[in-house]
Design a protein around this motif. Structure first.
Motif, PDB file in Angstrom:
ATOM      1  N   ASP A  80       0.838  -1.206   0.000  1.00 21.33           N
ATOM      2  CA  ASP A  80       0.000   0.000   0.000  1.00 21.33           C
ATOM      3  C   ASP A  80       0.874   1.256   0.000  1.00 21.33           C
ATOM      4  OD1 ASP A  80      -2.591   1.131   0.012  1.00 21.33           O
ATOM      5  OD2 ASP A  80      -2.519   1.407   2.181  1.00 21.33           O
ATOM      6  N   LEU A  81       1.924   1.253   0.799  1.00 22.39           N
ATOM      7  CA  LEU A  81       2.837   2.399   0.845  1.00 22.39           C
ATOM      8  C   LEU A  81       3.604   2.556  -0.469  1.00 22.39           C
ATOM      9  CD1 LEU A  81       4.248   2.019   4.461  1.00 22.39           C
ATOM     10  CD2 LEU A  81       2.663   3.776   3.632  1.00 22.39           C
ATOM     11  N   ILE A  82       4.061   1.462  -1.026  1.00 25.06           N
ATOM     12  CA  ILE A  82       4.807   1.514  -2.289  1.00 25.06           C
ATOM     13  C   ILE A  82       3.912   2.022  -3.417  1.00 25.06           C
ATOM     14  CG2 ILE A  82       5.901   0.076  -4.062  1.00 25.06           C
ATOM     15  CD1 ILE A  82       6.994  -1.635  -1.700  1.00 25.06           C
ATOM     16  N   PHE A  83       2.647   1.634  -3.406  1.00 20.97           N
ATOM     17  CA  PHE A  83       1.717   2.055  -4.457  1.00 20.97           C
ATOM     18  C   PHE A  83       1.581   3.578  -4.530  1.00 20.97           C
ATOM     19  CE2 PHE A  83      -1.048  -2.052  -4.564  1.00 20.97           C
ATOM     20  CZ  PHE A  83       0.037  -2.750  -5.065  1.00 20.97           C
ATOM     21  N   GLU A  84       1.789   4.274  -3.394  1.00 19.51           N
ATOM     22  CA  GLU A  84       1.665   5.728  -3.395  1.00 19.51           C
ATOM     23  C   GLU A  84       2.662   6.382  -4.341  1.00 19.51           C
ATOM     24  OE1 GLU A  84       1.668   7.408   0.567  1.00 19.51           O
ATOM     25  OE2 GLU A  84       0.315   5.847   1.285  1.00 19.51           O
ATOM     26  N   THR A  85       3.770   5.698  -4.613  1.00 20.17           N
ATOM     27  CA  THR A  85       4.804   6.281  -5.471  1.00 20.17           C
ATOM     28  C   THR A  85       4.790   5.692  -6.877  1.00 20.17           C
ATOM     29  OG1 THR A  85       6.461   4.664  -4.751  1.00 20.17           O
ATOM     30  CG2 THR A  85       6.282   6.719  -3.477  1.00 20.17           C
ATOM     31  N   ARG A  86       3.911   4.738  -7.122  1.00 20.61           N
ATOM     32  CA  ARG A  86       3.835   4.097  -8.441  1.00 20.61           C
ATOM     33  C   ARG A  86       2.640   4.593  -9.223  1.00 20.61           C
ATOM     34  NH1 ARG A  86       3.598  -2.070  -7.807  1.00 20.61           N
ATOM     35  NH2 ARG A  86       2.727  -1.745  -9.875  1.00 20.61           N
ATOM     36  N   ASP A 109       1.593   2.812 -11.980  1.00 16.97           N
ATOM     37  CA  ASP A 109       1.117   1.674 -12.783  1.00 16.97           C
ATOM     38  C   ASP A 109       0.513   0.540 -11.965  1.00 16.97           C
ATOM     39  OD1 ASP A 109       3.535   1.022 -11.579  1.00 16.97           O
ATOM     40  OD2 ASP A 109       4.172  -0.263 -13.221  1.00 16.97           O
ATOM     41  N   VAL A 110      -0.326   0.849 -11.009  1.00 16.32           N
ATOM     42  CA  VAL A 110      -0.939  -0.171 -10.164  1.00 16.32           C
ATOM     43  C   VAL A 110      -2.197  -0.693 -10.860  1.00 16.32           C
ATOM     44  CG1 VAL A 110      -1.994  -0.652  -7.932  1.00 16.32           C
ATOM     45  CG2 VAL A 110      -0.051   0.926  -8.088  1.00 16.32           C
ATOM     46  N   GLY A 111      -2.274  -2.020 -11.026  1.00 17.91           N
ATOM     47  CA  GLY A 111      -3.435  -2.631 -11.676  1.00 17.91           C
ATOM     48  C   GLY A 111      -4.483  -3.076 -10.681  1.00 17.91           C
ATOM     49  N   LEU A 112      -5.679  -3.353 -11.187  1.00 18.56           N
ATOM     50  CA  LEU A 112      -6.791  -3.762 -10.320  1.00 18.56           C
ATOM     51  C   LEU A 112      -6.495  -5.067  -9.584  1.00 18.56           C
ATOM     52  CD1 LEU A 112      -9.881  -2.850 -12.518  1.00 18.56           C
ATOM     53  CD2 LEU A 112      -9.230  -1.826 -10.340  1.00 18.56           C
ATOM     54  N   ASP A 113      -5.928  -6.057 -10.268  1.00 14.02           N
ATOM     55  CA  ASP A 113      -5.627  -7.333  -9.611  1.00 14.02           C
ATOM     56  C   ASP A 113      -4.614  -7.141  -8.489  1.00 14.02           C
ATOM     57  OD1 ASP A 113      -7.383  -8.724 -11.202  1.00 14.02           O
ATOM     58  OD2 ASP A 113      -5.847  -9.409 -12.615  1.00 14.02           O
ATOM     59  N   GLU A 114      -3.603  -6.339  -8.752  1.00 11.12           N
ATOM     60  CA  GLU A 114      -2.577  -6.055  -7.754  1.00 11.12           C
ATOM     61  C   GLU A 114      -3.187  -5.313  -6.560  1.00 11.12           C
ATOM     62  OE1 GLU A 114       2.002  -4.473  -8.153  1.00 11.12           O
ATOM     63  OE2 GLU A 114       0.489  -3.608  -9.469  1.00 11.12           O
ATOM     64  N   CYS A 115      -4.093  -4.408  -6.843  1.00  9.00           N
ATOM     65  CA  CYS A 115      -4.772  -3.647  -5.799  1.00  9.00           C
ATOM     66  C   CYS A 115      -5.626  -4.571  -4.925  1.00  9.00           C
ATOM     67  CB  CYS A 115      -5.618  -2.566  -6.450  1.00  9.00           C
ATOM     68  SG  CYS A 115      -6.335  -1.409  -5.293  1.00  9.00           S
ATOM     69  N   SER A 157      -6.045   3.038  -3.723  1.00 12.39           N
ATOM     70  CA  SER A 157      -7.106   2.155  -3.248  1.00 12.39           C
ATOM     71  C   SER A 157      -7.883   1.660  -4.462  1.00 12.39           C
ATOM     72  CB  SER A 157      -8.016   2.894  -2.272  1.00 12.39           C
ATOM     73  OG  SER A 157      -8.649   3.977  -2.918  1.00 12.39           O
ATOM     74  N   LEU A 158      -8.714   0.653  -4.251  1.00 16.66           N
ATOM     75  CA  LEU A 158      -9.454   0.072  -5.372  1.00 16.66           C
ATOM     76  C   LEU A 158     -10.303   1.096  -6.122  1.00 16.66           C
ATOM     77  CD1 LEU A 158      -9.859  -2.614  -6.870  1.00 16.66           C
ATOM     78  CD2 LEU A 158     -11.935  -2.876  -5.544  1.00 16.66           C
ATOM     79  N   PRO A 159     -11.053   1.984  -5.440  1.00 13.39           N
ATOM     80  CA  PRO A 159     -11.827   2.955  -6.212  1.00 13.39           C
ATOM     81  C   PRO A 159     -10.953   3.861  -7.076  1.00 13.39           C
ATOM     82  CG  PRO A 159     -12.530   2.957  -3.917  1.00 13.39           C
ATOM     83  CD  PRO A 159     -11.307   2.098  -4.003  1.00 13.39           C
ATOM     84  N   VAL A 160      -9.794   4.229  -6.561  1.00 11.66           N
ATOM     85  CA  VAL A 160      -8.881   5.089  -7.322  1.00 11.66           C
ATOM     86  C   VAL A 160      -8.313   4.340  -8.517  1.00 11.66           C
ATOM     87  CG1 VAL A 160      -6.639   6.271  -7.233  1.00 11.66           C
ATOM     88  CG2 VAL A 160      -8.310   6.605  -5.393  1.00 11.66           C
ATOM     89  N   VAL A 161      -7.844   3.126  -8.292  1.00 10.93           N
ATOM     90  CA  VAL A 161      -7.266   2.338  -9.386  1.00 10.93           C
ATOM     91  C   VAL A 161      -8.320   2.058 -10.450  1.00 10.93           C
ATOM     92  CG1 VAL A 161      -6.191   0.126  -9.982  1.00 10.93           C
ATOM     93  CG2 VAL A 161      -5.434   1.376  -7.958  1.00 10.93           C
ATOM     94  N   ALA A 162      -9.542   1.765 -10.036  1.00  7.32           N
ATOM     95  CA  ALA A 162     -10.619   1.539 -11.006  1.00  7.32           C
ATOM     96  C   ALA A 162     -10.880   2.804 -11.810  1.00  7.32           C
ATOM     97  CB  ALA A 162     -11.890   1.089 -10.288  1.00  7.32           C
ATOM     98  N   ALA A 163     -10.880   3.950 -11.151  1.00  5.93           N
ATOM     99  CA  ALA A 163     -11.103   5.217 -11.866  1.00  5.93           C
ATOM    100  C   ALA A 163      -9.954   5.509 -12.828  1.00  5.93           C
ATOM    101  CB  ALA A 163     -11.264   6.359 -10.863  1.00  5.93           C
ATOM    102  N   LEU A 164      -8.730   5.267 -12.372  1.00  2.00           N
ATOM    103  CA  LEU A 164      -7.566   5.536 -13.221  1.00  2.00           C
ATOM    104  C   LEU A 164      -7.547   4.636 -14.457  1.00  2.00           C
ATOM    105  CD1 LEU A 164      -4.797   5.993 -10.505  1.00  2.00           C
ATOM    106  CD2 LEU A 164      -5.913   7.801 -11.847  1.00  2.00           C
ATOM    107  N   ALA A 165      -8.059   3.419 -14.311  1.00  5.70           N
ATOM    108  CA  ALA A 165      -8.059   2.461 -15.417  1.00  5.70           C
ATOM    109  C   ALA A 165      -9.326   2.533 -16.262  1.00  5.70           C
ATOM    110  CB  ALA A 165      -7.907   1.040 -14.869  1.00  5.70           C
ATOM    111  N   GLY A 166     -10.284   3.364 -15.850  1.00  7.75           N
ATOM    112  CA  GLY A 166     -11.592   3.362 -16.479  1.00  7.75           C
ATOM    113  C   GLY A 166     -11.688   4.022 -17.835  1.00  7.75           C
ATOM    114  N   GLY A 167     -10.706   4.825 -18.213  1.00  9.52           N
ATOM    115  CA  GLY A 167     -10.753   5.479 -19.511  1.00  9.52           C
ATOM    116  C   GLY A 167     -11.800   6.577 -19.608  1.00  9.52           C
ATOM    117  N   THR A 168     -12.186   7.155 -18.477  1.00 11.54           N
ATOM    118  CA  THR A 168     -13.184   8.222 -18.487  1.00 11.54           C
ATOM    119  C   THR A 168     -12.501   9.576 -18.298  1.00 11.54           C
ATOM    120  OG1 THR A 168     -13.531   8.156 -16.096  1.00 11.54           O
ATOM    121  CG2 THR A 168     -14.892   6.671 -17.449  1.00 11.54           C
TER     122      THR A 168
END
Length: 176
Positions: free
Chosen positions: A51-57, A59-65, A139-150
């Motif tokens: 979770d801490l490492i993800f703050e600096t990345r 390219d976090v994917g939904l499965d990884e999240c 977090s999952l909602p953020v990663v989903a939004a980032l990957a959503g293409g909206t």
């Protein structure tokens, strides 16, 4: 006197008491119970670390999240349910079923907590709403939004890629 340091020490003391209880006062499954608890704690540390490492990345994917979320609260609730079953001397199949129940319950809790961290009420969530966004948590909602293409996801990505600190919540709080 109370504070963060005292809370950490109290947590360490409770962990030592828990391990001692499992090792010396548990029904004949003491070693198995200690392994259950230590496995949960190692999963928790791994989940929190990711979770801490993800703050600096970026390219976090939904499965990884989801995998990271599963290592946090779900690991503790899974162990708690399994330890209860072990204390009752349940057969292995029932111990595993209760472990899975705890894991699913914990994942539901974790995902709701992620939602409350963005859209909740500070008084209800128990943490400052928007703080996860300000710290660029994936977090999952953020990663989903980032990957959503909206367009909303694109605006969020632009905020997350900025180098300056994010605002007091108003500039990062999603609509609705």
């Amino acid at each position: 006197m109370f504070g963060t340091t005292q809370a950490i020490l109290a947590g360490d003391a409770l962990l030592a008491v828990a391990v001692d209880t499992l090792a010396h006062r548990f029904p004949p499954g003491g070693p198995q119970a200690v392994r259950e608890l230590s496995g949960a704690l190692l999963a928790l540390v791994a989940g929190q670390g990711a979770d801490l490492i993800f703050e600096t990345r970026a390219d976090v994917g939904l499965d990884e999240c989801l995998e990271t979320a599963a290592g946090k609260t779900p690991s503790l609730l899974a162990a708690a349910c399994a330890l209860g079953a072990l204390a009752a001397r349940a057969e292995a199949e029932r111990v595993d079923a209760l472990r899975q129940f705890g894991r699913r319950l914990g994942l539901a809790f974790q995902l709701v907590d992620d939602l409350l961290g963005i859209w909740g009420d500070t008084a209800v969530a128990g943490k400052p709403v928007g703080s996860d966004l300000r710290s660029r948590k994936k977090s999952l909602p953020v990663v989903a939004a980032l990957a959503g293409g909206t367009s909303a996801g694109d605006r969020l990505a632009a905020l997350y890629h900025r180098t300056e600190p994010l605002g007091d919540g108003g500039s990062v709080r999603p609509p609705g």
